[in-house]
Design an enzyme around this catalytic site. Sequence first.
Site, PDB file in Angstrom:
ATOM      1  N   SER A  53       5.771  -4.897  -1.521  1.00 27.07           N
ATOM      2  CA  SER A  53       4.938  -5.658  -0.587  1.00 27.07           C
ATOM      3  C   SER A  53       3.715  -6.163  -1.331  1.00 27.07           C
ATOM      4  CB  SER A  53       4.494  -4.772   0.581  1.00 27.07           C
ATOM      5  OG  SER A  53       5.594  -4.432   1.395  1.00 27.07           O
ATOM      6  N   ARG A  70      14.033   1.186   8.037  1.00 26.06           N
ATOM      7  CA  ARG A  70      12.605   1.442   8.179  1.00 26.06           C
ATOM      8  C   ARG A  70      12.410   2.407   9.336  1.00 26.06           C
ATOM      9  NH1 ARG A  70       8.211  -0.367  11.265  1.00 26.06           N
ATOM     10  NH2 ARG A  70       6.249  -0.607  10.119  1.00 26.06           N
ATOM     11  N   LYS A  87       3.042  -5.451  13.139  1.00 27.06           N
ATOM     12  CA  LYS A  87       1.755  -5.185  12.485  1.00 27.06           C
ATOM     13  C   LYS A  87       0.767  -6.267  12.907  1.00 27.06           C
ATOM     14  CE  LYS A  87       3.541  -2.735   8.428  1.00 27.06           C
ATOM     15  NZ  LYS A  87       3.548  -2.657   6.944  1.00 27.06           N
TER      16      LYS A  87
END
Length: 238
Positions: free
Chosen positions: A136, A67, A166
């Site tokens: 997701s 990521r 997040k």
Amino acid sequence: MSAAEGAPRERGPDRRERGPDERARDSGARGRITGLYAITREQADTQRLAREVESALAGGARVVQYRSKSPDAALRRAQAEALAAVCRRALVPLIVNDDLELALEVGADGVHLGRDDGEIAAARARLGPHKLLGASCYSRMDLAKRAVAAGADHVAFGSVFPSPTKPGAVRSPLALFAEARAQLSVPLVAIGGITPQNAAAVIEAGADALAVITAVFEAPDITAAAALFRDAFERRKR
């Protein structure tokens, strides 16, 4: 020589010839989403990133996701290639986050897509039948059902707990995993704020894999941190 014999052989979606070890990994890749799913943190130093992933694998990580939100495409390509080599040696699948083209270019084992990262059906068509494709689904069963129908072979719910990565993410209750287990036959991934201290509760709720960034890659000892998650899954088997 016939025209058929002289024609170039077709290759897979990643457009490069794979050796027998990689083909064997591809054929068994789907369905292997289980245990600690280690997601890399932002790291500009490619060699250090590779060492961090090696440490997580040594501790028992069963899946690695690359990521990176870096705008440097060359860096992301170099890092994905480096991690593909690390994971190939460990016989552990590498999944690329959000970037189907990069996953295909480096011969990764799959890709993970968010709501705005492209169509699941189109990604499945590009990846072929054997590569991993995750989606997701946040806190929504309807998204999970649609993703699976379109070709996703595993789905992720979260944020399960408050997450430093997040902080504003919608929360997904643990009860969602029992609901998903009753309605879906694919592996379920939990993400968001998962630590060794709360891992057992998430596993007990029905998660097949725990996606973790901070509690692994920002730990003083990455291998030891990964081993704590591995042990949480081992305890469930007893």
